[in-house]
Design an enzyme around this catalytic site. Structure first.
Site, short mmCIF file in Angstrom:
data_model
loop_
_atom_site.label_atom_id
_atom_site.label_comp_id
_atom_site.label_asym_id
_atom_site.label_seq_id
_atom_site.Cartn_x
_atom_site.Cartn_y
_atom_site.Cartn_z
N GLU A 1 0.84 -1.19 0.00
CA GLU A 1 0.00 0.00 0.00
C GLU A 1 0.88 1.25 0.00
OE1 GLU A 1 -1.79 0.58 3.76
OE2 GLU A 1 -2.86 2.38 3.17
N ASP B 1 -0.55 -0.81 6.04
CA ASP B 1 -0.37 -0.25 7.37
C ASP B 1 -1.23 -0.99 8.39
OD1 ASP B 1 1.39 1.58 6.44
OD2 ASP B 1 -0.08 3.21 6.26
N ASP C 1 -3.15 0.11 10.45
CA ASP C 1 -4.26 0.94 10.96
C ASP C 1 -5.56 0.59 10.24
OD1 ASP C 1 -3.92 1.88 8.45
OD2 ASP C 1 -3.26 3.89 9.03
N ASP D 1 -7.25 2.10 7.86
CA ASP D 1 -7.19 2.19 6.40
C ASP D 1 -6.49 0.97 5.81
OD1 ASP D 1 -8.53 4.51 6.32
OD2 ASP D 1 -6.76 5.81 6.08
#
Ligand code: 0RA
Length: 631
Positions: free
Chosen positions: A423, A496, A498, A500
């Site tokens: 990503e 990541d 997180d 997202d």
């Protein structure tokens, strides 16, 4: 003479048990989690046979705290009368001799005669301890065993007004890799059995975690398709339900279209999930194709359309369950789950066609919706074909059929190569520098990823985020996906840690599940786990992958002179750090994505990526930390 016979049958029993214990895989398919749960199904299948014969409507399964499991039904009870041939109680014969179901009444269908059908004696042989209790003729009978060998004679231990069979057993931990029963694993099959045998109530209790399910569906397979379509927008509220019997072939189908594009047909023969299909499934499919096309023709819906619907167009958005019960099911195929009985095909085909035509006549609105959906499907198939041709042409024009952003590896042995789908461009850059370029390829992904759950194949093929992935993997997509052409062994999603990042991972997994399913089924898909923290103290450093781990390490090393850095994203790591923590096969943490249960996976992707927000929120709240692991 009698003495001699008795010992002769004893020797036979011991030999039989020995064979099962020596080669358990031959009898129950393996000694992993699957084989372990097979033991329960083996006993429950016998209870279901009682239900099919009309004598049982309640089955209870309990996982006990001490590691044992019990089953109880209200069937006729295993016969206890003296068996002349074997010179022992019928109960002891059933519990200790192979293939001694002892059921000679050919008038009823048998699950236990089908795929499994090895009998309760195998369960007994593979149990450290087993006890059986029979309620029959006003009396309670009991016998106990260890590794299949009786610990005592069959005993009458009391009186009762009920009938049925109760078993309790503790699987042998020297045979099974794991002896822990899984509530979820059992729930899937027991729920399925309750759907397939309407009216039978199956209760599952977990005394360890204090959980309970009560499966009982008066709607049978109609309830099943409603369950499969839960959280999807449906074309008609009530499933089309067709059932009948001809030449001793009992069949039942339930159909409910949803507004999606996936085909979801489950087929069963004598309660066995025929994942490879067979004659009942092909009979059903051709009946659907014929019926819808006849309707389209009769109503003149095609007008001057260039393309006409074929089977796969008609099955876009179909959700159906077909269940047949027959006297002597024959199975073929790799996993012996393809129904072979040839008479079934014609019977199902002609009957379902007839009933569907009747239904269309009585429900013209639904019929029209189904027909128009099929025509739309044909149109989009045509569009997809053109898009595919475009992809092929484009892939040749651009850098020798590989996407421009791909940093490929130097060797081309697809049994050891890996590709990281990364990503973001900056993380992609670090990954390119940090990797071992001999066998590791990097494909950076950027921008908004397409939600393939809500898209049709032509849109997927034309999407500029998805196309590079298709080209890099080199194995095609959809029905043309060919796993043997795969250019990498491991497909590793790197995003990541997180929200997202989780979202992008889920979008990618949805894409793989819907359009490259063998990739997931055959264990090629992984999710990388970047560290959350770097803890430094003096010269020592620890990468930490969870909050719990951070607490543990801080406790271990104390907090004097400790520096804790929180990683917000992959982009914060330099190439060496990225290599050390996330790419190096020696040190990294990868989650392998598995599909244990296709039905659950399908429901999960619908919930995660479909239209309804409420169930999604609930699901994510309940499963947040497991989302990736559970897939
Ligand atoms: C042999 C014969 C009959 C029933 C069963 C076995 C039987 C086995 C199990 C295992 C679990 N529950 C079960 N219930 C029944 C037929 C009995 C008859 O003819 O009366």
């Amino acid at each position: 003479m009698a003495e001699q016979n008795y010992s002769a049958s004893n020797i036979k029993v011991l030999k039989g048990l020995e064979a099962v214990r020596k080669r358990p895989a031959m009898y129950i398919g393996g000694t992993s989690e699957r084989g372990l749960h097979h033991l329960v199904y083996e006993v429950v299948d016998n209870s279901i046979d009682e239900a099919l014969a009309g004598y049982c409507n309640k089955i209870k399964v309990i996982i006990h705290k001490d590691g044992s499991i019990s089953t109880e039904d209200n069937g006729r009870g295993i016969p206890v009368d003296f068996h002349e041939g074997e010179k022992m109680s019928g109960l002891e014969v059933a519990m200790t001799t192979l293939h001694a179901g002892g059921k000679f009444d050919n008038d009823s269908y048998k699950v236990s005669g089908g795929l499994h059908g090895v009998g309760v004696s195998c369960v007994n042989a593979l149990s450290d301890f087993m006890e059986v209790q029979v309620y029959r003729d006003g009396k309670i009978w009991n016998q106990t065993y260890s590794k299949g060998i009786p610990l005592k004679q069959v005993e009458e231990i009391g009186e009762t007004t009920k009938t049925g069979t109760k078993t309790i057993f503790t699987p042998d931990n020297t045979i099974f890799e794991t002896v822990e029963f899984s509530f979820d694993y059992l729930a899937v099959r027991l729920r399925e059995l309750a759907f397939l045998n309407k009216g039978v109530r199956i209760i599952l209790i977990d005394e360890i975690n204090d959980r309970e399910h009560d499966f009982h569906y008066e709607g049978g397979i109609s309830s099943f398709v409603k369950f499969l379509n839960e959280n999807k927008k449906v074309v008609q509220q009530e499933p089309i339900h067709i059932s009948g019997e001809k030449d001793k072939v009992d069949f039942e189908v339930a159909i409910q279209y949803n507004e999606g594009y996936q085909e979801n047909i489950l087929s069963f023969a004598n309660n066995i999930n025929t994942i490879e299909g067979g004659t009942h499934l092909s009979g059903f499919k051709s009946a659907c194709t014929r019926a819808v096309n006849t309707y389209i023709k009769n109503e003149n819906l095609l007008k001057n359309e260039k393309v006409s619907p074929q089977g796969s167009d008609i099955r876009e958005g179909i959700c159906a369950v077909i269940s047949v019960k027959i006297m002597d099911p024959q199975f073929e195929g790799q996993t012996k789950t393809k129904l072979q009985n040839s008479d079934v095909e014609g019977i199902v085909n002609s009957y379902v066609y007839e009933k569907l035509m009747e239904f269309f006549e009585e429900h013209p609105q639904i019929a029209k919706q189904i027909a128009l959906k099929a025509i739309l499907g044909a149109r989009s198939r045509d569009a997809a074909r053109r898009a595919r041709e475009l992809t092929r042409r484009k892939s040749v024009l651009e850098s020798g059929s590989l996407p421009g952003k791909l940093a490929d590896c130097s060797i081309q042995d697809p049994s050891i190569t890996e590709i990281f789908l990364v990503e973001g461009d900056s993380a992609g850059g670090s990954a390119k520098m940090g990797r071992d370029r001999t066998f590791q390829a990097i494909l950076p992904l950027w921008g908004k990823m397409l939600n393939t759950e809500k898209a049709r194949i032509d849109k997927v093929l034309n999407n500029d985020k998805i196309q590079p992935i298709i080209l890099a993997l080199g194995a095609g997509i959809g029905s043309e996906f060919d796993v043997t052409k795969l250019r990498y062994n491991k497909i590793i999603i790197m995003a990541d840690a997180d929200v997202d990042g989780k979202h992008i991972s889920t979008l990618l997994l949805t894409f793989f599940f819907r359009y490259m399913r063998p990739l997931v089924e055959q264990g090629h898909v992984y999710v990388a786990c970047p560290p959350l923290f770097l803890i430094k103290k003096g010269k020592s450093k620890h990468y930490v992958y969870s909050d719990d781990e951070r607490k543990t390490i801080l406790k271990e090393i104390g907090d004097k002179g400790v520096h804790v850095q929180r990683y917000k994203g992959l982009g914060e790591m330099n190439p060496e750090q990225l290599w050390e923590t996330t790419i190096d096969p020696e040190k990294r943490l990868l989650i392998k994505v598995k599909i244990d249960d296709a039905i659950e996976a399908d429901r999960m992707f619908t919930i995660l990526m479909g239209d309804d927000v409420a169930p999604r929120r609930e699901f994510i709240e309940q499963n947040a930390q497991y989302v990736q692991v559970d897939v």
